[in-house]
Design an enzyme around this catalytic site. Sequence first.
Site, mmCIF file in Angstrom:
data_model
loop_
_atom_site.group_PDB
_atom_site.id
_atom_site.type_symbol
_atom_site.label_atom_id
_atom_site.label_comp_id
_atom_site.label_asym_id
_atom_site.label_seq_id
_atom_site.Cartn_x
_atom_site.Cartn_y
_atom_site.Cartn_z
ATOM 1 N N LYS A 68 0.775 -1.296 -0.165
ATOM 2 C CA LYS A 68 0.255 0.025 0.036
ATOM 3 C C LYS A 68 0.795 1.383 -0.163
ATOM 4 O O LYS A 68 1.991 1.247 0.254
ATOM 5 C CB LYS A 68 -1.004 -0.053 1.215
ATOM 6 C CG LYS A 68 -1.670 -1.195 1.114
ATOM 7 C CD LYS A 68 -2.969 -1.061 2.588
ATOM 8 C CE LYS A 68 -3.902 -2.358 2.245
ATOM 9 N NZ LYS A 68 -4.958 -2.260 3.241
ATOM 10 N N HIS B 127 -2.246 -5.589 1.456
ATOM 11 C CA HIS B 127 -3.262 -6.280 1.107
ATOM 12 C C HIS B 127 -3.165 -7.591 0.891
ATOM 13 O O HIS B 127 -2.212 -7.810 -0.009
ATOM 14 C CB HIS B 127 -4.373 -5.426 0.127
ATOM 15 C CG HIS B 127 -5.339 -6.090 -0.380
ATOM 16 N ND1 HIS B 127 -6.343 -6.445 0.298
ATOM 17 C CD2 HIS B 127 -5.349 -7.066 -1.249
ATOM 18 C CE1 HIS B 127 -7.312 -6.846 -0.399
ATOM 19 N NE2 HIS B 127 -6.823 -7.548 -1.386
#
Length: 140
Positions: A11, A117
């Site tokens: 991210k 993620h």
Amino acid sequence: MSSNYTFSMIKPNATAKNITGKVNAYFEAAGFKIVAQRRVRLTLAQAQKFYEVHKERSFYGELCEFLASGPVVAQVLKGPNAVLKAREIMGDTNPEKAAEGTIRRDLGDSIGENTIHGSDSDENAANEIAFFFNQLDICE
Ligand code: CMP
């Protein structure tokens, strides 16, 4: 039988800190092979599409804005029982609750800016891989 492939994405908080290699060392040390990888900056519309499954959640707006706030590194990981194993290595969604030695515990900043993620099912892994890659991008 569970799939040998999963999707993961580093991210923007982690690309900003230039720690993508550090993050991926956790996966590689656990035996995963990164068989596709792409650094890309998503538009807000693309981030909204990616996180569409969360659109009813109260934090959807901030989640999408954060995802579009800087580059991400999208990748396909290959290894036995990939979805579950990768989730183990990442740790709990909330870095404060994640076990010692997991990516999110060691390198996450907050529940939203949690560095990585990972797909939560084989079905979502297939969809998320297809969001970023085509078959030719996957090189073993
Ligand atoms: P991720 O695995 O990318 O999937 C959805 C994301 O939503 C999750 O990681 C978290 O970063 C984020 N998220 C989950 N709960 C919250 C929350 N309460 N507030 C903000 N973001 C959240």
